[in-house]
Design an enzyme around this catalytic site. Structure first.
Site, mmCIF file in Angstrom:
data_model
loop_
_atom_site.group_PDB
_atom_site.id
_atom_site.type_symbol
_atom_site.label_atom_id
_atom_site.label_comp_id
_atom_site.label_asym_id
_atom_site.label_seq_id
_atom_site.Cartn_x
_atom_site.Cartn_y
_atom_site.Cartn_z
ATOM 1 N N CYS A 95 68.335 31.275 13.365
ATOM 2 C CA CYS A 95 68.249 32.494 14.237
ATOM 3 C C CYS A 95 68.473 33.903 13.746
ATOM 4 O O CYS A 95 67.681 34.760 14.059
ATOM 5 C CB CYS A 95 69.322 32.326 15.390
ATOM 6 S SG CYS A 95 71.129 32.279 14.939
ATOM 7 N N HIS A 106 75.037 33.190 17.969
ATOM 8 C CA HIS A 106 73.576 33.019 18.139
ATOM 9 C C HIS A 106 72.965 34.395 18.204
ATOM 10 O O HIS A 106 73.787 35.285 18.915
ATOM 11 C CB HIS A 106 73.102 31.996 19.199
ATOM 12 C CG HIS A 106 71.434 31.735 19.123
ATOM 13 N ND1 HIS A 106 71.030 31.209 18.040
ATOM 14 C CD2 HIS A 106 70.905 31.864 19.944
ATOM 15 C CE1 HIS A 106 69.786 30.903 18.513
ATOM 16 N NE2 HIS A 106 69.573 31.488 19.721
ATOM 17 N N HIS A 147 63.532 33.536 19.967
ATOM 18 C CA HIS A 147 64.694 33.103 19.120
ATOM 19 C C HIS A 147 64.377 31.634 18.202
ATOM 20 O O HIS A 147 63.344 31.000 18.827
ATOM 21 C CB HIS A 147 65.917 32.909 19.793
ATOM 22 C CG HIS A 147 66.149 31.658 20.650
ATOM 23 N ND1 HIS A 147 67.341 30.873 20.998
ATOM 24 C CD2 HIS A 147 65.191 31.364 21.724
ATOM 25 C CE1 HIS A 147 66.897 30.288 21.873
ATOM 26 N NE2 HIS A 147 65.680 30.349 22.454
#
Length: 157
Positions: A71, A121, A133
């Site tokens: 990520c 994240h 993402h």
């Protein structure tokens, strides 16, 4: 009508013609102070395009591209291509960005997911409640709906 009386009319027509010419060639009219907002959003818009171009690239823990990403690797890579430097981790990126309220978020802002004090994240806001993402092992870079309200937004300066 004297020449002096025609000046406002001529100026109005000239201004209208100039504005129409700008619109016709894809330009725009910028209000005073708006240029700094537009230039601040430019890296985010570029980074968003880069992230979208990586659609389908496989997730790999610790990877920063160009063909595999985790990520924060995707956000780091995307903003690097847009001319901005970010730290390697989602938490580091969170600490480097300027906080933006959800109501003021813009395409290209970073979306940070957190639990308690931990950022776990990150993605790039694409508008419409969605983000680009690299989600997890076995998945690929993709456009996803932001699935929780436990997010914070950050703008890369």
């Amino acid at each position: 009508m004297t020449a002096l009386n025609r000046v406002p009319s001529l100026l109005t027509r000239a201004t209208t013609a100039s504005a129409l010419t700008l619109v016709a060639v894809g330009g725009g009219i910028v209000a005073p102070g708006a240029a700094s907002e537009a230039s601040a959003a430019a890296p985010g818009a570029k980074a968003l395009k880069v992230a979208a171009s990586k659609k389908g690239a496989p997730y790999r823990y610790g990877a920063t591209g160009p063909s595999r990403f985790d990520c924060s690797g995707l956000t780091l890579y995307s903003f690097k291509k847009a001319g901005k430097t970010l730290p390697r981790t989602a938490a580091g990126q969170y600490n480097k960005t300027k906080r933006v309220k959800a109501g003021n978020r813009s395409k290209g802002d970073l979306v940070f997911f957190y639990s308690g004090r931990n950022v776990y994240h990150v993605g790039i806001y694409a508008g419409g409640g969605k983000m680009w993402h690299s989600p997890k092992t076995g998945d690929v870079v993709r456009l996803s709906k932001i699935w929780t309200k436990s997010v914070k937004y950050g703008r890369v300066r």
